[in-house]
Design an enzyme around this catalytic site. Structure first.
Site, PDB file in Angstrom:
ATOM      1  N   GLU B  10     -27.194  27.125  78.408  1.00  9.50           N
ATOM      2  CA  GLU B  10     -27.898  26.428  77.319  1.00  9.50           C
ATOM      3  C   GLU B  10     -29.068  27.296  76.891  1.00  9.50           C
ATOM      4  OE1 GLU B  10     -29.671  22.969  79.140  1.00  9.50           O
ATOM      5  OE2 GLU B  10     -28.295  23.114  80.812  1.00  9.50           O
ATOM      6  N   TYR B  85     -27.922  21.202  68.953  1.00 13.10           N
ATOM      7  CA  TYR B  85     -28.850  20.112  68.643  1.00 13.10           C
ATOM      8  C   TYR B  85     -30.296  20.599  68.692  1.00 13.10           C
ATOM      9  CZ  TYR B  85     -29.457  19.749  73.760  1.00 13.10           C
ATOM     10  OH  TYR B  85     -29.716  20.008  75.077  1.00 13.10           O
ATOM     11  N   ASP B  87     -33.850  20.345  70.570  1.00 12.38           N
ATOM     12  CA  ASP B  87     -34.442  19.942  71.839  1.00 12.38           C
ATOM     13  C   ASP B  87     -35.829  20.566  71.958  1.00 12.38           C
ATOM     14  OD1 ASP B  87     -34.581  18.707  74.288  1.00 12.38           O
ATOM     15  OD2 ASP B  87     -33.642  20.367  75.367  1.00 12.38           O
ATOM     16  N   GLU B  92     -31.035  24.235  70.011  1.00 13.49           N
ATOM     17  CA  GLU B  92     -30.428  24.583  71.300  1.00 13.49           C
ATOM     18  C   GLU B  92     -28.912  24.574  71.184  1.00 13.49           C
ATOM     19  OE1 GLU B  92     -32.042  22.948  74.851  1.00 13.49           O
ATOM     20  OE2 GLU B  92     -30.124  22.935  75.913  1.00 13.49           O
ATOM     21  N   SER B  94     -25.686  24.633  73.605  1.00  9.73           N
ATOM     22  CA  SER B  94     -25.173  24.532  74.977  1.00  9.73           C
ATOM     23  C   SER B  94     -23.706  24.905  74.940  1.00  9.73           C
ATOM     24  CB  SER B  94     -25.313  23.109  75.516  1.00  9.73           C
ATOM     25  OG  SER B  94     -26.662  22.770  75.642  1.00  9.73           O
ATOM     26  N   HIS B 149     -30.941  28.131  80.208  1.00  6.98           N
ATOM     27  CA  HIS B 149     -30.538  27.558  81.488  1.00  6.98           C
ATOM     28  C   HIS B 149     -29.067  27.831  81.769  1.00  6.98           C
ATOM     29  CE1 HIS B 149     -33.946  24.335  81.003  1.00  6.98           C
ATOM     30  NE2 HIS B 149     -34.401  25.564  81.024  1.00  6.98           N
ATOM     31  N   ASN B 151     -25.669  26.751  84.191  1.00  5.11           N
ATOM     32  CA  ASN B 151     -25.114  25.641  84.951  1.00  5.11           C
ATOM     33  C   ASN B 151     -23.877  26.109  85.705  1.00  5.11           C
ATOM     34  OD1 ASN B 151     -26.781  23.310  83.892  1.00  5.11           O
ATOM     35  ND2 ASN B 151     -26.033  24.216  81.992  1.00  5.11           N
ATOM     36  N   ARG B 236     -23.973  19.863  89.625  1.00 10.97           N
ATOM     37  CA  ARG B 236     -24.139  20.915  88.620  1.00 10.97           C
ATOM     38  C   ARG B 236     -25.460  21.573  88.967  1.00 10.97           C
ATOM     39  NH1 ARG B 236     -26.876  20.660  83.079  1.00 10.97           N
ATOM     40  NH2 ARG B 236     -27.554  18.621  83.802  1.00 10.97           N
ATOM     41  N   HIS B 238     -28.449  23.431  88.102  1.00  8.31           N
ATOM     42  CA  HIS B 238     -29.111  23.668  86.812  1.00  8.31           C
ATOM     43  C   HIS B 238     -30.173  24.735  87.054  1.00  8.31           C
ATOM     44  CE1 HIS B 238     -31.996  22.164  83.534  1.00  8.31           C
ATOM     45  NE2 HIS B 238     -30.918  22.525  82.884  1.00  8.31           N
TER      46      HIS B 238
END
Lengths: 82, 496
Positions: B10, B85, B87, B92, B94, B149, B151, B236, B238
């Site tokens: 992300e 979207y 954020d 952002e 993802s 980030h 994941n 997950r 993160h």
């Protein structure tokens, strides 16, 4: 609504072709210690190439750089994120 | 037994609107809405011959004031399975879930392309408004940071403390190849005057070892427990400590090496010596500011090792692990061997002469440009032209991007990236999500990571759970989707 989703979907065309994904495969350089210790011709050639390209970039960089660097840097302010 | 390392990235992008009103939420929403609107209307993305026209929904006219942006709309799921979207005042992207690190490089690059198309779509839809410029970086140089980030799917059966202990040495030291580089320092944690250039954009923003925060007192290991999958089987992990990379090699290694370290924890394989720094946060800062790569880190057991030595130790352990266990959890032996081969080669390069990696690693490439510019113009550190160079490395506009101008090594090609903007990866549940959105956009009322909700217009809403990231692949569902002319038929077959 029985389900409250956090993501709203948007509408996309449904008629796009699905092209094959194509990954460019390069074999990883399988170097051994002895090969790398010496500055092989390939390495210095690559180094020369990178240096020549860098010189070219330095010649052209003013075209790419924002006109007023000081103002550009000062005005680049972001809200903190995650 | 280690489980497959399904992974995603992300990215919160930086935005700048020269001459704009300074509201980043409006600017971010404008990008996302413009993309959604244009993507709906066209597939070719060629605006060259277009006459600027009003948006179909009537947002704006030529020369009009800034559009009133419908912020509630700035949240979309794309047909490639990604989420796009707004954020925290940033756009952002993802990525969809990917089954191997190379595919994730492709979908991370597809994200950059989505942002580039968004810039063009916004300029086309809202002519006369100041253009929004997008940067893929992690800081504004003034103490504000935003994240990139990662994941990773992890077996729930492995205690979290064990996962955390295993990743700390890696997260402190992997920045020597994952760092995106930064001119100067910007937080009180570092001696600003003494730091001219550092390896990582993000390192100095980290203050804790383990914790739940992501926006302040950021921890090296984030404890957010939100699996977006069956919580009895999966975690997950993160990861918030990484830099956003433009370099494909850096992204490939960031994901591939971390996936390997996690697979080793699950299979109970550890390096022979404990590589935990006595003060991981301090070590993270020290590694970022040591351009010699020679400064030793003091370990909890009192011994010392450089970041390179820690990485060599992790690499050697991973090499042995691969020989015993294979690399299917990385998405296959071929891609797994590529991770190991490149990991080894890059560590050799860093050891011999980091500048030989200027076409592969972001921090090395950026440092070379900044140093060359200093030499040519005789600037002092602190000259704003050097900070401008730093920012422009990350500018996504092809005509301004220093990264693109440098022509660094590619692992994926442009045609594949263009396809990945609209087509989901075939080997995770992102396939089913993206395909359903592409086929029946009217019927899918909600798309989440772990479910789709259909409105067939007759019955109550129907929810299709997708609790396993490796189900819903093309292999599982392509025939089913082909055989279903309508969403009602699909749901009938699914429940049969």
């Amino acid at each position: 609504m029985p389900v409250a989703g956090e993501i709203r979907q948007w509408r996309a065309r449904g008629d796009e072709a699905m092209p094959e994904r194509e990954l460019k495969r390069k074999s990883a350089p399988a170097r051994t210690e002895s090969e790398v210790v010496e500055d092989t011709p390939a390495t210095s050639e690559r180094g020369e190439k990178i240096k020549a390209e860098l010189d070219d970039l330095m010649d052209e960089i003013d075209e790419v750089l924002e006109d007023n660097a000081e103002e550009f840097v000062r005005n680049y302010v972001q809200k903190g994120g995650q | 037994m280690a489980i497959p390392k399904v992974c995603g990235i992300e990215t919160e992008y930086g935005i700048n609107v020269p001459g704009g009103d300074g509201n980043p939420i409006t600017a971010s929403s404008l990008l996302v809405n413009a993309y959604a609107t244009e993507a709906e209307r066209r597939t070719d993305w060629d605006f060259e011959d277009e006459t600027p026209a009003n948006d179909a929904r009537g947002f704006t006219k030529e020369g009009a004031l800034a559009p009133i942006v419908e912020t509630h709309l700035a949240n979309t799921v794309l047909t490639n399975g990604a989420r796009y979207y707004v954020d925290h005042a940033h756009p952002e992207y993802s990525s969809p879930e990917c089954a191997d690190p190379l595919t994730l490089v492709l979908y991370d690059k597809a994200g950059e392309e989505v942002l580039r198309r968004s810039m063009r779509a916004a300029a086309h839809l809202y002519p006369g408004t100041p253009p929004v410029v997008v940067y893929k970086n992690n800081s504004d140089g003034k103490g504000n940071s935003y994240g990139c980030h990662e994941n990773y799917l992890v077996d729930r059966a492995v205690p979290f403390a064990k996962v955390a202990a295993a990743v700390i040495p890696h997260f402190v030291t992997r920045q020597i190849y994952t760092g995106s580089g930064k001119v100067g320092a910007e937080t009180p944690k570092l001696d600003k005057a003494g730091v001219t250039f550092q390896i990582s954009q993000r390192a100095e923003f980290f203050e804790e070892v383990i914790g739940l925060e992501t926006t302040l007192k950021r921890p090296i290991v984030n404890t957010r427990d939100e699996p977006h999958a069956d919580p009895r089987r999966f975690r997950r992990l993160h990861v918030i400590v990484g830099d956003a990379n433009l370099s494909e090699v850096a992204t490939f290694l960031k994901i591939g090496t971390t996936a390997l370290v996690l697979a080793m924890v699950e299979d109970d394989v550890a390096s022979p010596r404990d590589l935990t720094p006595v003060d991981p946060v301090r070590a993270l800062h020290e590694v970022s500011t040591d351009l010699t790569l020679r400064r030793p880190i003091t370990m909890a057991d009192g011994s010392t090792a450089t970041a390179l030595a820690v990485q060599w130790e992790l690499y050697t352990t991973a090499r042995k692990y691969a020989d015993h266990h294979g690399l299917s959890v990385l998405g296959g032996d071929e891609v797994g061997e590529r991770v190991l081969g490149r990991w080894e080669a890059v560590l050799h390069g860093l050891e011999q002469d980091p500048s030989t990696l200027a076409d592969q690693l972001d921090w090395v490439a950026k440092r070379r440009v900044v140093e060359a510019y200093r030499d040519r113009h005789g600037c002092e550190w602190g000259d704003s032209r050097l900070s401008a160079l730093d920012l422009q490395y990350h500018d996504l506009r092809p005509e301004r991007s220093l990264y693109i101008r440098l022509g660094m090594e590619r692992l994926v090609d442009d045609a594949a990236v263009a396809a990945a903007v609209t087509t989901p990866p075939a080997d995770t549940r992102a396939w089913f999500r993206g395909q359903c959105l592409a086929r029946w956009p009217e019927a899918v009322v909600t798309a989440n990571w772990d479910s789709l909700v259909f409105d067939l217009g007759t019955d109550p809403l129907r929810r299709v759970p997708m609790m396993d990231p490796l189900r819903g692949t093309a292999a599982h569902t392509a025939a089913l989707l082909e055989a279903s002319a309508t969403p009602a038929e699909l749901l009938e077959r699914l429940s049969a």
